[in-house]
Write a protein that holds these residues in place. Structure first.
Motif, PDB file in Angstrom:
ATOM      1  N   ILE A  42      -6.789 -16.337 -19.601  1.00 30.76           N
ATOM      2  CA  ILE A  42      -7.884 -15.566 -20.180  1.00 30.76           C
ATOM      3  C   ILE A  42      -8.406 -14.627 -19.092  1.00 30.76           C
ATOM      4  N   LEU A  43      -8.214 -13.324 -19.296  1.00 30.37           N
ATOM      5  CA  LEU A  43      -8.563 -12.311 -18.299  1.00 30.37           C
ATOM      6  C   LEU A  43      -9.344 -11.172 -18.945  1.00 30.37           C
ATOM      7  N   PRO A  44     -10.048 -10.367 -18.138  1.00 28.15           N
ATOM      8  CA  PRO A  44     -10.730  -9.188 -18.693  1.00 28.15           C
ATOM      9  C   PRO A  44      -9.717  -8.205 -19.281  1.00 28.15           C
ATOM     10  N   ASP A  45     -10.156  -7.456 -20.251  1.00 25.70           N
ATOM     11  CA  ASP A  45      -9.268  -6.542 -20.979  1.00 25.70           C
ATOM     12  C   ASP A  45      -9.111  -5.216 -20.228  1.00 25.70           C
ATOM     13  N   ILE A  46      -8.556  -5.255 -18.995  1.00 25.63           N
ATOM     14  CA  ILE A  46      -8.375  -4.037 -18.199  1.00 25.63           C
ATOM     15  C   ILE A  46      -6.913  -3.779 -17.864  1.00 25.63           C
ATOM     16  N   TYR A  47      -5.999  -4.589 -18.395  1.00 23.35           N
ATOM     17  CA  TYR A  47      -4.594  -4.524 -17.994  1.00 23.35           C
ATOM     18  C   TYR A  47      -3.724  -3.687 -18.927  1.00 23.35           C
TER      19      TYR A  47
END
Length: 109
Positions: free
Chosen positions: A18-23
């Motif tokens: 679960i990661l920030p939506d910047i990729y």
């Protein structure tokens, strides 16, 4: 930025994190992509970010953006050499990347 599931590929094994939506713009450079919806991918397991960084599977890259803010981006360690230069023409969180570096000091918990 909202946190969403991402697919992290380490040594041809797929993990979910679960990661920030910047990729979105940099997924091919760092080896981390947003999970498809609906997700039918078979994962090897759930990835703990701090544990993966400590084991050397992931590396944090600090990106200085056009608006003088700094964002940390995770990168698969096998793509680190190409990612340092590959991030420069890309956008992270909608902002152009000016410089990239690796944090030299780690705060130990």
């Amino acid at each position: 930025m909202p946190k969403v599931p991402h697919v992290v590929t380490i040594d041809n094994d797929k993990y979910v994190a679960i990661l920030p939506d910047i990729y979105e713009d940099i997924k091919t450079v760092v080896g981390i992509a947003k999970a498809p919806n609906p997700d039918n991918t078979v994962y090897k397991g759930k990835l703990t970010i701090n544990k993966a960084v400590a084991e050397g599977d992931l590396v944090r890259i600090r990106c200085r953006l056009e608006n003088k803010k700094v964002k940390e981006v995770l990168c698969v360690s096998s793509k680190l050499s190409s990612a340092m230069g590959g991030l420069l023409p890309k956008k992270v969180g909608g902002q152009d990347v000016k410089t990239t570096n690796i944090p030299r000091r780690m705060s130990l918990g």
